[in-house]
Write a protein that holds these residues in place. Structure first.
Motif, short mmCIF file in Angstrom:
data_model
loop_
_atom_site.label_atom_id
_atom_site.label_comp_id
_atom_site.label_asym_id
_atom_site.label_seq_id
_atom_site.Cartn_x
_atom_site.Cartn_y
_atom_site.Cartn_z
N GLN A 88 1.19 -0.83 -0.14
CA GLN A 88 0.15 -0.05 0.23
C GLN A 88 0.89 1.27 0.25
OE1 GLN A 88 -2.09 -1.08 3.53
NE2 GLN A 88 -3.97 -0.50 2.08
N GLN A 89 0.74 2.33 -0.69
CA GLN A 89 0.93 3.55 -0.52
C GLN A 89 -0.01 4.80 0.86
OE1 GLN A 89 3.98 3.34 -2.68
NE2 GLN A 89 3.86 2.14 -2.43
N TYR A 90 1.43 5.34 1.75
CA TYR A 90 0.22 6.04 1.92
C TYR A 90 1.22 7.23 3.07
CZ TYR A 90 2.60 2.46 5.21
OH TYR A 90 4.14 2.19 5.95
N VAL A 91 0.74 7.68 3.65
CA VAL A 91 1.18 9.44 4.29
C VAL A 91 0.48 9.23 5.05
CG1 VAL A 91 2.45 11.73 4.59
CG2 VAL A 91 2.70 10.03 2.25
N ILE A 92 0.84 9.37 5.92
CA ILE A 92 0.34 9.04 7.96
C ILE A 92 0.77 11.02 8.74
CG2 ILE A 92 -1.39 8.15 9.23
CD1 ILE A 92 -1.44 5.44 7.58
N ARG A 93 0.01 11.95 9.16
CA ARG A 93 0.22 12.35 10.32
C ARG A 93 -0.56 12.06 11.32
NH1 ARG A 93 0.96 15.00 6.10
NH2 ARG A 93 -0.97 15.95 6.08
N LEU A 94 0.56 12.14 12.29
CA LEU A 94 -0.37 12.09 13.32
C LEU A 94 0.44 13.25 14.43
CD1 LEU A 94 -1.70 10.09 16.06
CD2 LEU A 94 0.40 9.47 16.65
N SER A 95 -0.92 13.69 14.60
CA SER A 95 -1.05 15.15 15.11
C SER A 95 -1.28 15.18 16.55
CB SER A 95 -1.24 16.28 14.88
OG SER A 95 -1.24 16.79 13.87
N TYR A 96 -0.98 15.93 18.45
CA TYR A 96 -1.37 15.46 19.60
C TYR A 96 -1.41 16.42 20.11
CZ TYR A 96 3.45 13.69 20.29
OH TYR A 96 4.45 13.94 20.60
N GLN A 97 -2.39 17.39 21.05
CA GLN A 97 -2.18 17.71 21.96
C GLN A 97 -2.49 18.05 23.31
OE1 GLN A 97 -3.23 21.19 20.21
NE2 GLN A 97 -3.06 22.87 21.84
N VAL A 98 -1.79 17.95 23.98
CA VAL A 98 -2.24 17.50 25.86
C VAL A 98 -3.44 18.53 26.27
CG1 VAL A 98 -1.52 16.85 27.55
CG2 VAL A 98 -0.79 16.16 26.26
N GLU A 99 -4.38 18.58 27.22
CA GLU A 99 -4.82 19.63 27.01
C GLU A 99 -4.79 19.53 28.76
OE1 GLU A 99 -9.08 19.81 25.75
OE2 GLU A 99 -9.19 20.05 24.16
N ASN A 100 -5.58 20.55 29.61
CA ASN A 100 -4.67 20.01 31.12
C ASN A 100 -3.38 19.84 31.81
OD1 ASN A 100 -7.34 21.69 30.98
ND2 ASN A 100 -8.53 20.14 30.81
N PRO A 101 -2.77 19.25 31.33
CA PRO A 101 -1.57 18.27 31.41
C PRO A 101 -0.92 17.81 32.82
CG PRO A 101 -0.21 20.90 30.08
CD PRO A 101 -1.92 20.83 30.65
N ALA A 102 -1.29 18.96 33.77
CA ALA A 102 -1.12 18.38 35.55
C ALA A 102 -2.45 18.29 36.19
CB ALA A 102 -0.64 19.98 35.57
N SER A 103 -3.40 17.88 35.25
CA SER A 103 -4.97 17.09 36.48
C SER A 103 -4.83 16.12 36.15
CB SER A 103 -5.63 18.84 35.43
OG SER A 103 -7.09 17.84 35.67
N ARG A 104 -5.67 15.86 36.92
CA ARG A 104 -5.97 14.66 36.92
C ARG A 104 -7.04 14.55 35.51
NH1 ARG A 104 -9.28 10.08 38.76
NH2 ARG A 104 -8.89 8.67 40.13
N ASP A 105 -7.41 14.67 35.10
CA ASP A 105 -8.74 15.49 34.03
C ASP A 105 -8.07 15.49 32.61
OD1 ASP A 105 -11.07 14.76 35.50
OD2 ASP A 105 -10.96 17.17 35.69
N ALA A 106 -6.13 14.39 32.79
CA ALA A 106 -5.63 15.34 31.48
C ALA A 106 -6.50 14.62 30.43
CB ALA A 106 -4.36 15.19 31.69
N LEU A 107 -6.23 15.40 28.94
CA LEU A 107 -6.63 14.43 27.85
C LEU A 107 -5.62 14.91 26.59
CD1 LEU A 107 -9.45 13.32 26.94
CD2 LEU A 107 -10.15 15.71 26.45
N VAL A 108 -5.72 14.28 25.81
CA VAL A 108 -4.43 14.38 24.75
C VAL A 108 -5.74 13.91 23.89
CG1 VAL A 108 -2.21 13.37 23.75
CG2 VAL A 108 -2.79 13.13 25.75
N LYS A 109 -5.92 15.40 22.72
CA LYS A 109 -6.59 15.04 21.63
C LYS A 109 -5.95 14.57 20.22
CE LYS A 109 -10.45 17.76 22.55
NZ LYS A 109 -10.85 17.35 22.01
N PHE A 110 -6.48 13.20 19.79
CA PHE A 110 -5.30 12.56 18.32
C PHE A 110 -5.80 13.36 17.36
CE2 PHE A 110 -4.00 10.17 22.47
CZ PHE A 110 -2.18 10.33 22.13
N GLU A 111 -5.21 13.62 16.17
CA GLU A 111 -5.35 13.60 14.67
C GLU A 111 -5.35 13.09 13.75
OE1 GLU A 111 -8.74 15.80 14.62
OE2 GLU A 111 -8.83 15.82 16.22
N LEU A 112 -5.23 12.30 13.17
CA LEU A 112 -5.13 11.23 12.05
C LEU A 112 -5.55 12.07 10.52
CD1 LEU A 112 -5.34 7.87 13.21
CD2 LEU A 112 -3.32 9.15 12.86
N ASP A 113 -4.86 12.37 9.54
CA ASP A 113 -4.83 12.71 8.52
C ASP A 113 -3.94 12.13 7.65
OD1 ASP A 113 -3.66 15.56 7.40
OD2 ASP A 113 -2.99 15.31 9.61
#
Length: 137
Positions: free
Chosen positions: A18-43
């Motif tokens: 297969q031919q592919y090019v995949i980008r994985l981007s991510y950002q951490v929200e509230n990193p110091a919190s117990r409710d930290a969340l990581v948002k991942f985007e693929l394109d």
């Protein structure tokens, strides 16, 4: 919120069917919190077909990002038997280490195992592995 980060993987001439090019981007929200969340985007593109998708993971289980990313990429047509970690170890380790630093994770930090079990893949095996399992049974 932390600075967004990204990693790009692509097919290798002669190694991939297969031919592919995949980008994985991510950002951490509230990193110091117990409710930290990581948002991942693929394109990117898989066999010439563009795609864009994403998923969110709680901070304590964000290190399991490769499993979630693989499920998303399969939905968009990527054929993966062994998973991206084996083939793209350098990229995986770079994201893993960056997440660990951004989330302040240390060995022994508790993980919510109930949330982790909800990430179990619906289709855990590729066609080759599935045929081997059927032959043994």
């Amino acid at each position: 919120m932390t600075t967004p980060a990204q990693v790009t993987i692509h097919s290798s001439q002669g190694l991939d069917r297969q031919q592919y090019v995949i980008r994985l981007s991510y950002q951490v929200e509230n990193p110091a919190s117990r409710d930290a969340l990581v948002k991942f985007e693929l394109d990117g593109e898989i066999d010439g077909q563009p795609f864009q998708d994403g998923f969110d993971l709680p901070g304590d289980i964000a290190f399991n990002f490769a499993s979630s990313a693989t499920r998303v990429l399969r939905r968009h047509g990527l054929r993966v038997c062994q998973g991206p970690v084996l083939r793209f170890r350098k990229e995986h380790d770079r994201v893993f280490d960056d997440l660990r630093r951004k989330l302040g994770a240390e060995p022994g930090k508790p993980v919510d195992l109930q949330r982790m079990s909800s990430l179990a893949p619906a289709q855990p095996r590729c066609a080759v592995a599935e045929s081997i399992v059927r032959q043994r049974g």
